[in-house]
Design an enzyme around this catalytic site. Sequence first.
Site, PDB file in Angstrom:
ATOM      1  N   GLY A  46       0.842  -1.194   0.000  1.00 22.17           N
ATOM      2  CA  GLY A  46       0.000   0.000   0.000  1.00 22.17           C
ATOM      3  C   GLY A  46       0.873   1.238   0.000  1.00 22.17           C
ATOM      4  O   GLY A  46       1.955   1.228   0.592  1.00 22.17           O
ATOM      5  N   GLN A  51       3.226   9.939   0.769  1.00 21.88           N
ATOM      6  CA  GLN A  51       4.546   9.318   0.957  1.00 21.88           C
ATOM      7  C   GLN A  51       5.514   9.656  -0.175  1.00 21.88           C
ATOM      8  O   GLN A  51       6.719   9.505  -0.013  1.00 21.88           O
ATOM      9  CB  GLN A  51       4.412   7.802   1.079  1.00 21.88           C
ATOM     10  N   CYS A  92       5.594  -0.025   7.193  1.00 24.70           N
ATOM     11  CA  CYS A  92       5.338   1.142   6.352  1.00 24.70           C
ATOM     12  C   CYS A  92       6.574   1.422   5.519  1.00 24.70           C
ATOM     13  O   CYS A  92       7.696   1.395   6.040  1.00 24.70           O
ATOM     14  CB  CYS A  92       5.028   2.346   7.237  1.00 24.70           C
ATOM     15  N   LEU A  93       6.378   1.719   4.235  1.00 22.32           N
ATOM     16  CA  LEU A  93       7.524   2.044   3.375  1.00 22.32           C
ATOM     17  C   LEU A  93       8.240   3.309   3.852  1.00 22.32           C
ATOM     18  O   LEU A  93       9.417   3.490   3.543  1.00 22.32           O
ATOM     19  CB  LEU A  93       7.059   2.218   1.923  1.00 22.32           C
ATOM     20  N   HIS A 134      -4.593   2.447   7.447  1.00 23.97           N
ATOM     21  CA  HIS A 134      -3.191   2.889   7.515  1.00 23.97           C
ATOM     22  C   HIS A 134      -2.922   3.970   6.448  1.00 23.97           C
ATOM     23  O   HIS A 134      -2.294   4.995   6.730  1.00 23.97           O
ATOM     24  CB  HIS A 134      -2.294   1.655   7.309  1.00 23.97           C
ATOM     25  N   GLU A 135      -3.419   3.736   5.229  1.00 22.37           N
ATOM     26  CA  GLU A 135      -3.144   4.675   4.124  1.00 22.37           C
ATOM     27  C   GLU A 135      -3.928   5.977   4.276  1.00 22.37           C
ATOM     28  O   GLU A 135      -3.415   7.056   3.957  1.00 22.37           O
ATOM     29  CB  GLU A 135      -3.439   4.018   2.778  1.00 22.37           C
ATOM     30  N   HIS A 138      -2.108   8.265   6.445  1.00 21.19           N
ATOM     31  CA  HIS A 138      -1.059   9.027   5.743  1.00 21.19           C
ATOM     32  C   HIS A 138      -1.629  10.315   5.150  1.00 21.19           C
ATOM     33  O   HIS A 138      -0.984  11.369   5.208  1.00 21.19           O
ATOM     34  CB  HIS A 138      -0.455   8.207   4.595  1.00 21.19           C
TER      35      HIS A 138
HETATM   36  C1  QAP Z   1       0.887  -0.606   4.956  1.00 20.95           C
HETATM   37  O1  QAP Z   1       2.994  -1.123   4.099  1.00 20.95           O
HETATM   38  C2  QAP Z   1       0.506  -1.839   5.714  1.00 20.95           C
HETATM   39  O2  QAP Z   1       9.661  -2.017   6.481  1.00 20.95           O
HETATM   40  C3  QAP Z   1       1.673  -0.864   3.705  1.00 20.95           C
HETATM   41  O3  QAP Z   1      11.564  -2.867   4.801  1.00 20.95           O
HETATM   42  C4  QAP Z   1       1.464  -2.706   6.223  1.00 20.95           C
HETATM   43  O4  QAP Z   1       3.618  -1.802   2.076  1.00 20.95           O
HETATM   44  C5  QAP Z   1      -0.794  -2.114   5.932  1.00 20.95           C
HETATM   45  C6  QAP Z   1       7.631  -2.518   3.505  1.00 20.95           C
HETATM   46  C7  QAP Z   1       1.096  -3.838   6.911  1.00 20.95           C
HETATM   47  C8  QAP Z   1      -1.149  -3.254   6.618  1.00 20.95           C
HETATM   48  C9  QAP Z   1      -0.224  -4.124   7.103  1.00 20.95           C
HETATM   49  C10 QAP Z   1       7.999  -2.203   4.787  1.00 20.95           C
HETATM   50  C11 QAP Z   1       8.607  -2.963   2.624  1.00 20.95           C
HETATM   51  C12 QAP Z   1       6.248  -2.378   3.033  1.00 20.95           C
HETATM   52  C13 QAP Z   1       9.302  -2.320   5.212  1.00 20.95           C
HETATM   53  C14 QAP Z   1       3.914  -1.603   3.228  1.00 20.95           C
HETATM   54  C15 QAP Z   1      10.277  -2.761   4.315  1.00 20.95           C
HETATM   55  C16 QAP Z   1       9.925  -3.091   3.034  1.00 20.95           C
HETATM   56  C17 QAP Z   1       5.259  -1.819   3.767  1.00 20.95           C
HETATM   57 CO    CO Z   2       2.615   3.562   5.466  1.00 13.90          CO
END
Ligand code: QAP
Ligand code: CO
Length: 165
Positions: A46, A51, A92-93, A134-135, A138
């Site tokens: 996501g 971001q 989170c990215l 979550h989004e 943001h």
């Molecule tokens: C939000 O998060 C989310 O730390 C999206 O090293 C996450 O795409 C919603 C990511 C979990 C619900 C559950 C994170 C990639 C990606 C990192 C992401 C990383 C590489 C996170």
């Molecule tokens: Co995020």
Amino acid sequence: MARLNILEYPNPRLRIKAVPVKDVDDKIRRLIDDMFETMADANGIGLAASQVDVHQRVIVMDLAEDSAGPRVFINPEIEVIEPEMTPYEEGCLSVPGFYEPIDRPTHVIIRALDRDGNAFEEEAHGLLAVCIQHEIDHLEGKLFVDYLSPLKRQRIRTKLKKQRA
Ligand code: QAP
Ligand code: CO
């Protein structure tokens, strides 16, 4: 398509509140394509426009478990339909390398526009419900670390700053 730079915590630009999209035009569709490329490249599920430093209400999502495939949410709203909360291990990215369980409403209804500007409504639970909340945070300038204790948040902030130095 272009890969965009992802802002990382604690960049203050992540705190800017996004404005609604007025016209779902080709410029917005180009942003959406670039966001998908950026998210895929970073192995994300996501991504909110905030971001990538574009402060308009646009979200892209591609949940691996999901048969729906890539999803776009423009000007999204959610309605919580049950008081029940479920914890989910979130990442989170913009906070790379950190994951913490966060409590959120389990079951929501999403209302948004798609990439053609058409309104749609979808009932969500599980990962989709977690991810949309979550989004949308943001878009409001809020990050999942804001739900943690000040001590945990400070530790993450310090480690990320060191990692980057
Ligand atoms: C939000 O998060 C989310 O730390 C999206 O090293 C996450 O795409 C919603 C990511 C979990 C619900 C559950 C994170 C990639 C990606 C990192 C992401 C990383 C590489 C996170
Ligand atoms: Co995020």
